[in-house]
Write a protein that holds these residues in place. Sequence first.
Motif, PDB file in Angstrom:
ATOM      1  N   GLY A 198       3.602   9.734  -0.423  1.00  0.00           N
ATOM      2  CA  GLY A 198       3.995  11.011  -1.006  1.00  0.00           C
ATOM      3  C   GLY A 198       3.438  12.178  -0.204  1.00  0.00           C
ATOM      4  N   GLY A 199       3.167  11.952   1.078  1.00  0.00           N
ATOM      5  CA  GLY A 199       2.807  13.075   1.943  1.00  0.00           C
ATOM      6  C   GLY A 199       1.419  13.012   2.537  1.00  0.00           C
ATOM      7  N   ILE A 200       1.028  14.159   3.077  1.00  0.00           N
ATOM      8  CA  ILE A 200      -0.201  14.253   3.868  1.00  0.00           C
ATOM      9  C   ILE A 200      -1.445  14.191   2.982  1.00  0.00           C
ATOM     10  CG2 ILE A 200      -1.506  15.803   5.398  1.00  0.00           C
ATOM     11  CD1 ILE A 200       1.398  16.793   6.309  1.00  0.00           C
ATOM     12  N   ALA A 201      -1.426  14.905   1.855  1.00  0.00           N
ATOM     13  CA  ALA A 201      -2.622  14.951   1.003  1.00  0.00           C
ATOM     14  C   ALA A 201      -3.026  13.546   0.573  1.00  0.00           C
ATOM     15  CB  ALA A 201      -2.370  15.840  -0.216  1.00  0.00           C
ATOM     16  N   ASN A 202      -2.058  12.771   0.086  1.00  0.00           N
ATOM     17  CA  ASN A 202      -2.381  11.407  -0.358  1.00  0.00           C
ATOM     18  C   ASN A 202      -2.718  10.492   0.806  1.00  0.00           C
ATOM     19  OD1 ASN A 202      -2.366  11.524  -3.131  1.00  0.00           O
ATOM     20  ND2 ASN A 202      -0.154  11.268  -3.272  1.00  0.00           N
ATOM     21  N   SER A 203      -2.092  10.720   1.959  1.00  0.00           N
ATOM     22  CA  SER A 203      -2.406   9.893   3.131  1.00  0.00           C
ATOM     23  C   SER A 203      -3.837  10.146   3.585  1.00  0.00           C
ATOM     24  CB  SER A 203      -1.429  10.191   4.271  1.00  0.00           C
ATOM     25  OG  SER A 203      -0.127   9.796   3.904  1.00  0.00           O
ATOM     26  N   LEU A 204      -4.264  11.404   3.492  1.00  0.00           N
ATOM     27  CA  LEU A 204      -5.656  11.720   3.831  1.00  0.00           C
ATOM     28  C   LEU A 204      -6.609  11.001   2.875  1.00  0.00           C
ATOM     29  CD1 LEU A 204      -5.340  15.549   4.530  1.00  0.00           C
ATOM     30  CD2 LEU A 204      -6.047  13.814   6.196  1.00  0.00           C
ATOM     31  N   LYS A 205      -6.233  10.969   1.601  1.00  0.00           N
ATOM     32  CA  LYS A 205      -7.085  10.272   0.624  1.00  0.00           C
ATOM     33  C   LYS A 205      -7.189   8.792   0.975  1.00  0.00           C
ATOM     34  CE  LYS A 205      -5.929  13.527  -2.986  1.00  0.00           C
ATOM     35  NZ  LYS A 205      -5.047  13.822  -4.120  1.00  0.00           N
TER      36      LYS A 205
ATOM     37  N   LEU B  95       0.838  -1.209   0.000  1.00  0.00           N
ATOM     38  CA  LEU B  95       0.000   0.000   0.000  1.00  0.00           C
ATOM     39  C   LEU B  95       0.864   1.246   0.000  1.00  0.00           C
ATOM     40  CD1 LEU B  95      -2.817   1.452   0.479  1.00  0.00           C
ATOM     41  CD2 LEU B  95      -2.231   1.358   2.902  1.00  0.00           C
ATOM     42  N   PHE B  96       1.019   1.845  -1.163  1.00  0.00           N
ATOM     43  CA  PHE B  96       1.689   3.142  -1.241  1.00  0.00           C
ATOM     44  C   PHE B  96       0.641   4.243  -1.431  1.00  0.00           C
ATOM     45  CE2 PHE B  96       6.454   2.806  -2.146  1.00  0.00           C
ATOM     46  CZ  PHE B  96       6.576   1.561  -1.574  1.00  0.00           C
ATOM     47  N   SER B  97      -0.154   4.099  -2.503  1.00  0.00           N
ATOM     48  CA  SER B  97      -0.977   5.205  -2.995  1.00  0.00           C
ATOM     49  C   SER B  97      -2.463   4.963  -2.724  1.00  0.00           C
ATOM     50  CB  SER B  97      -0.784   5.304  -4.512  1.00  0.00           C
ATOM     51  OG  SER B  97      -1.275   4.108  -5.115  1.00  0.00           O
ATOM     52  N   PRO B  98      -3.291   6.003  -2.919  1.00  0.00           N
ATOM     53  CA  PRO B  98      -4.742   5.804  -2.845  1.00  0.00           C
ATOM     54  C   PRO B  98      -5.219   4.737  -3.839  1.00  0.00           C
ATOM     55  CG  PRO B  98      -4.221   8.155  -2.833  1.00  0.00           C
ATOM     56  CD  PRO B  98      -2.928   7.429  -3.097  1.00  0.00           C
TER      57      PRO B  98
END
Length: 363
Positions: free
Chosen positions: A269-276, A243-246
């Motif tokens: 790749g950071g907070i924005a993608n982690s929130l997704k 699990l890397f990305s949305p």
Amino acid sequence: MRISGIDVYYFDIPLEQPFKIAIGTVHEANNVLVRVQTDEGITGLGESCPFAPITGETQETNIAVARNLRDMLIGKDPLAIEPFLGLTGGLLHSNPSIVAAFDMALYDILGKVASLPLFRLLGGEPRSLETDITAGLDTPEKMAARAKEFIAQGYRKIKIKVGQDPELDIARLEAIREAIGGTPAISIDANQGWTVPQALAALKGMEKFRILFVEQPVVSWDTDGLRAVRQNSPIPVMADEALFSPQDAIKLIKADACDYFNIKLMKAGGIANSLKIGHIAESANIRAMVGCMLETRLALTAAAHLMAARKNIIFADLDGNASHTVDPVVGGMEVKGGAITLPESPGLGVDIDPAFLKKLRRV
Ligand SMILES: [Mg+2]
């Protein structure tokens, strides 16, 4: 407001002892520090921790990409984080950690502009956050002694690295339970080290030791294998290296391949993608952990803000700096016996000790 300057630094932190997991050994955290300045005098901080055995990046590839990202961002609006991510393209997949460092610095600026700590800006509330602490691979006796030390330090959750010979891994858990008793929570992490039959043999043998979950029992690309383990394992399965990305999150959900997600800023790749990923997980009724590589308290604090902002992130594995020989971070999250306290100052609420910063090599 515009981005007026970006400093990039080699951010090396020696470790007290080498950190050994099923897929590699690391002797030093070779991180990258990013400082983004605006024409209104606000500075945002970000950190990458390129952990080659997992993400395939190195400090040098991160530095090379940081030069591109710097050129891309100078003169841009620092609050426009989504457009920034749109510009990163393939860099997000090849070097997610350095993209995370820039994303983190932009969120730091956003919080400072809003005069809100990041977890509040993201809609979270102060709640009790508790991290585990990890024992790397060693003999069963040494790992048991280490686990006992952690309990003496006040930790109530221990993470145990496994993923070698199932017999040896079972012996590890047996020695550890014997040393710390039945109460402390234990999770295990195989770091892709087992085949499906090995995983099932190991997990069935460990059932009696009361394990919360197992991280990434099989190789990251084997989604069918992960599902096969999940279907037959007495212990819940958490996807980590898979699990890397949305997009990975959706793939895993469609495949019914896991019970939990391990979200890491450095993979996503950071907070924005982690929130997704957090939103996708919640919508699929999947709970998550927030994990880390070998970050300092800078990026660890960013991860703790993320956790405080997402209610379905119920586990934390934010011990990346546990064997760092220096802590160059001023402010930021505090950890006592696993209990995390977040700063209430705007943005991430962290700074780098000026004397330490002065010694760093700038790119
Ligand atoms: Mg893991």
